[in-house]
Design an enzyme around this catalytic site. Structure first.
Site, PDB file in Angstrom:
ATOM      1  N   ASP A 108       0.883  -1.151   0.000  1.00  0.00           N
ATOM      2  CA  ASP A 108       0.000   0.000   0.000  1.00  0.00           C
ATOM      3  C   ASP A 108       0.937   1.220   0.000  1.00  0.00           C
ATOM      4  O   ASP A 108       2.120   1.077   0.333  1.00  0.00           O
ATOM      5  CB  ASP A 108      -0.836  -0.087   1.284  1.00  0.00           C
ATOM      6  CG  ASP A 108      -1.538   1.177   1.612  1.00  0.00           C
ATOM      7  OD1 ASP A 108      -2.520   1.476   0.938  1.00  0.00           O
ATOM      8  OD2 ASP A 108      -1.100   1.887   2.546  1.00  0.00           O
ATOM      9  N   ASP A 110       0.004   4.990   1.010  1.00  0.00           N
ATOM     10  CA  ASP A 110      -0.141   6.036   2.025  1.00  0.00           C
ATOM     11  C   ASP A 110      -0.144   5.456   3.443  1.00  0.00           C
ATOM     12  O   ASP A 110      -0.909   4.534   3.739  1.00  0.00           O
ATOM     13  CB  ASP A 110      -1.435   6.811   1.757  1.00  0.00           C
ATOM     14  CG  ASP A 110      -1.376   7.468   0.399  1.00  0.00           C
ATOM     15  OD1 ASP A 110      -0.694   8.486   0.276  1.00  0.00           O
ATOM     16  OD2 ASP A 110      -1.968   6.911  -0.542  1.00  0.00           O
ATOM     17  N   ASP A 407      -1.422  -0.383   5.961  1.00  0.00           N
ATOM     18  CA  ASP A 407      -1.618   0.270   7.266  1.00  0.00           C
ATOM     19  C   ASP A 407      -3.071   0.269   7.701  1.00  0.00           C
ATOM     20  O   ASP A 407      -3.372   0.523   8.864  1.00  0.00           O
ATOM     21  CB  ASP A 407      -1.172   1.736   7.185  1.00  0.00           C
ATOM     22  CG  ASP A 407      -2.097   2.531   6.278  1.00  0.00           C
ATOM     23  OD1 ASP A 407      -2.072   2.309   5.056  1.00  0.00           O
ATOM     24  OD2 ASP A 407      -2.900   3.340   6.797  1.00  0.00           O
TER      25      ASP A 407
HETATM   26  N1  LIG Z   1     -11.933  10.167  -0.900  1.00  0.00           N
HETATM   27  C1  LIG Z   1     -11.277   9.916   0.219  1.00  0.00           C
HETATM   28  N2  LIG Z   1     -10.001   9.518   0.150  1.00  0.00           N
HETATM   29  C2  LIG Z   1      -9.356   9.291   1.306  1.00  0.00           C
HETATM   30  C3  LIG Z   1      -9.955   9.411   2.547  1.00  0.00           C
HETATM   31  N3  LIG Z   1      -9.064   9.100   3.505  1.00  0.00           N
HETATM   32  C4  LIG Z   1      -7.937   8.798   2.870  1.00  0.00           C
HETATM   33  N4  LIG Z   1      -8.099   8.924   1.548  1.00  0.00           N
HETATM   34  C5  LIG Z   1      -7.154   8.736   0.461  1.00  0.00           C
HETATM   35  O1  LIG Z   1      -7.011   7.369   0.228  1.00  0.00           O
HETATM   36  C6  LIG Z   1      -5.721   7.133  -0.256  1.00  0.00           C
HETATM   37  C7  LIG Z   1      -5.117   6.036   0.596  1.00  0.00           C
HETATM   38  O2  LIG Z   1      -4.211   5.374  -0.185  1.00  0.00           O
HETATM   39  P1  LIG Z   1      -3.556   3.972   0.252  1.00  0.00           P
HETATM   40  O3  LIG Z   1      -2.219   4.012  -0.409  1.00  0.00           O
HETATM   41  O4  LIG Z   1      -3.449   3.953   1.717  1.00  0.00           O
HETATM   42  O5  LIG Z   1      -4.431   2.908  -0.310  1.00  0.00           O
HETATM   43  C8  LIG Z   1      -4.952   8.415  -0.174  1.00  0.00           C
HETATM   44  O6  LIG Z   1      -4.926   9.026  -1.437  1.00  0.00           O
HETATM   45  C9  LIG Z   1      -5.789   9.244   0.761  1.00  0.00           C
HETATM   46  O7  LIG Z   1      -5.701  10.617   0.482  1.00  0.00           O
HETATM   47  C10 LIG Z   1     -11.306   9.817   2.594  1.00  0.00           C
HETATM   48  O8  LIG Z   1     -11.898   9.978   3.665  1.00  0.00           O
HETATM   49  N5  LIG Z   1     -11.919  10.059   1.421  1.00  0.00           N
HETATM   50 MG    MG Z   2      -2.590   3.258   3.347  1.00  0.00          MG
END
Ligand SMILES: Nc1nc2c(ncn2[C@@H]2O[C@H](COP(=O)(O)O)[C@@H](O)[C@H]2O)c(=O)[nH]1
Ligand code: MG
Length: 607
Positions: A108, A110, A407
């Site tokens: 993953d 983020d 995570d």
């Molecule tokens: N539309 C939304 N996107 C969100 C939210 N919380 C997090 N995020 C986004 O998801 C990805 C997570 O990526 P990963 O690599 O962990 O799969 C990241 O771009 C965040 O900005 C939400 O509440 N709404």
């Molecule tokens: Mg993540």
């Protein structure tokens, strides 16, 4: 000193001293004195201290001299032993895993590859959401009243009760041990009335009435919701919506901030302000790729943002967007829409053109047709799709050949493990702080063990006296002579007196134990305590880590400390009966056996 300690806790010092020094059977001689392990006298340090805990996600401000830590916040292993024991970047194992049997490792992005600087990053979401709420009709006062954002206020694993405006921490049995309405702590009575232990309808603590803080991304939601609950309670006429509507508004506002550029444009402009740079990450990924395994990136972020973040992690200056990082992976799937990616085999997959800045999409027509190489030659950056595409592209036969590192407890770990049988590694940045603090507080834990031992001793003593009383009453019914009866009555009185005194001491010990446990927890977080524990039981978070994460560690680059061929072995499981010597019931039975042997009574422990 001992008298002071006793006074602090309201103990009858004489009795406490005797109890701790001599053990309850000598403190209460009427019970006889079987041989027992003496309790260590309570140390002078057992007192209320007004220390000021500083909670932190992974790091902690301290005044003591610090050993060198790397860019990841962990102590670099060195030949000179560190003055204080610390977390060294260990990878912990719940379920043994032979890396040799892993054919593909996925990541993953983020909060897994990229760790965000909480204060800066979460503030973007928080302030952006506040502005959106005002735009949507919330009173403009919230813009000032609800500032500033506090990134330390909440921790993962908490549960938000949307209807009641509460935030809860529960143990692994889903027993709510800590609850706040807004920022107002609920008493035990209030908590129990709402959540414990019979309210079956609440038992699941899941959507739609509850939301779990499963990811660090949700911390601004929790803070904003609690702040609005507090605001609504204070200014009744300013927000008339019910709490659950407020929660929906908060969720939508934060969600939009993730979509409309409020967060991502700012991160793209100044990645170093928002993302931590870990110099060991890229070499670790390269090494895993070189080991012959297939590697993939599976992120919910879209291409444009993924490209920015990965370039930063590669060490490129802001604005420099190269595609060299793609060599780290065999397949890159952006906009993955987890958890649906892991559960719904019907989702459509697109190919992304990485040479166009915004990641122009084209149809893959979903055709892999068993020829993954040809498919990937057309381009390895994809968007959407599902696990079926991924497993076909990687030519995998079973889920157990994949190790996925993420995570998000639900979207990355629970779903991939439960649904697909993937092996999982959970990234917990908070581990650094959790373990450092745990190692630093061994004395406190020892003291708590002793206090629990003392409580158990008093419990046992009361139980024993009750049992003896019961025996005495039975004997009285057998019409003894008056002289024997008088002796018996004196003994019964003495036993009753002992029970009474011990009962009141027990209350004091229990109160002191609760206060000490809270103080211990405050070392970790001033409000929510230790992430992995609730009281002295595992927290719900810890339980989920144990259940769903085969491995867990603080960051991906900790994999550099071991060979890609390592076998991770878990430690032996322990049931309560495996720790027989610590078992309070065993102590009771052993003691009874000794007493009955000496007094010639029936050996109940053996019967
Ligand atoms: N539309 C939304 N996107 C969100 C939210 N919380 C997090 N995020 C986004 O998801 C990805 C997570 O990526 P990963 O690599 O962990 O799969 C990241 O771009 C965040 O900005 C939400 O509440 N709404
Ligand atoms: Mg993540």
């Amino acid at each position: 000193m001992f008298v002071q300690v006793a006074r602090l806790y309201g103990f009858s010092s004489r009795l406490l001293w005797r109890t701790c020094r001599l053990g309850v059977h000598q403190a209460y001689p009427v019970l006889g004195s079987p041989r027992r392990r003496p309790v260590t006298p309570l140390a002078p340090a057992w007192r209320l201290s007004h220390h000021k805990p500083v909670a932190s996600r992974g790091k902690r401000k301290r005044s003591a001299p610090q050993p060198e830590r790397n860019g990841s916040g962990e102590v670099e292993p060195t030949l000179v032993s560190s003055p204080e024991p610390r977390y060294l970047g260990e990878i912990f194992c719940n379920r043994s895993l032979k890396m040799r049997s892993i054919k593909a490792i996925g990541f993953d992005m983020d909060y897994t590859l990229a760790h965000y600087k909480a204060e800066n990053f979460e503030t973007l979401a928080y302030e952006g959401a506040l502005r959106r709420l005002v735009h949507a009709g919330y009173p403009s006062e919230v813009l000032t009243e609800l500032q500033p954002y506090d990134p330390q206020a909440y921790i993962r694993g908490l549960v938000i009760d949307k209807k009641r405006g509460n935030v809860l921490k529960m143990d692994r049995h889903k027993y709510v041990k800590l609850a706040f309405h807004g920022f107002q702590r609920l008493s035990k009575k209030e908590r129990d009335a709402l959540y414990n232990p019979t309210a079956v309808t609440w038992a699941s603590f899941s959507e739609p009435d509850f939301a779990v803080v499963d990811t660090l991304f949700s911390l601004p939601d929790a803070y904003l919701f609690s702040k609005l609950v507090e605001f609504k309670d204070r200014y009744l006429d300013l927000i008339e919506k019910p709490y659950e509507q407020i929660y929906r508004d908060v969720r939508r506002a934060v969600d939009l901030c993730h979509r409309d550029g409020t967060i991502k444009q700012r991160v793209a402009q100044e990645p170093a302000k928002y993302i931590e740079y870990d110099p060991h990450l890229i070499p670790t990924l390269r090494r895993l790729k070189r080991s012959g395994r297939k590697t993939f990136l599976l992120t919910n972020s879209l291409w444009e943002y993924t490209n920015v973040v990965m370039n930063f992690l590669m060490g490129n200056p802001p604005g420099v967007l190269e595609l060299a990082w793609l060599d780290l992976f065999d397949v890159v799937i952006v906009g993955a829409n987890k958890p649906a990616f892991l559960t719904d085999p019907r989702l459509w997959m697109y190919r992304v053109d990485p040479t166009s800045l915004e990641g122009k999409l084209s149809n893959t027509e979903g055709v892999i047709d068993g020829n993954a190489e040809a498919f990937l030659r057309e381009g390895k950056v994809l968007q959407g799709g599902s696990y079926t595409h991924l497993q076909e592209i990687l030519s995998l036969n079973t889920g157990s050949e994949v190790l996925y590192v993420g995570d998000h407890m639900f979207s990355d770990i629970l779903r991939s493990k439960r649904q697909l049988g993937w092996r999982t590694m959970l990234i917990i940045p908070e581990l650094t702080h959790e373990i450092d603090e745990m190692l630093r507080s061994e004395n406190d834990r020892q003291r708590l063990r002793e206090m629990r031992f003392l409580r158990d001793e008093l419990d046992e003593m009361i139980d024993r006296a009750e049992w003896e009383l019961h025996c005495e009453y039975e004997r009285s019914e057998q019409l003894p002579d008056p002289e024997t009866e008088r002796t018996r009555m004196r003994r019964i009185d003495a036993l009753r007196q002992s029970v009474e005194t011990a009962e009141s001491e027990l209350q004091v010990v229990k109160a002191a134990l609760a206060a000490e446990t809270e103080r211990y927890h405050q070392r970790f977080h001033p409000v929510w305590g230790q992430l992995f524990k609730t009281g002295y039981q595992n927290s719900r978070f810890a339980e989920q880590v144990e259940q769903y994460a085969c491995l867990y560690t603080s960051r991906v680059s900790n994999l550099r400390f071991v060979s890609p061929e390592i076998t991770f072995r878990c430690m032996s499981d322990q049931c309560p009966h495996d720790r027989l010597s610590e078992n309070p019931m065993r102590r009771i039975l052993e003691r009874r056996r000794q007493t009955t042997k000496t007094s010639g009574e029936v050996d109940i422990a053996a019967s």
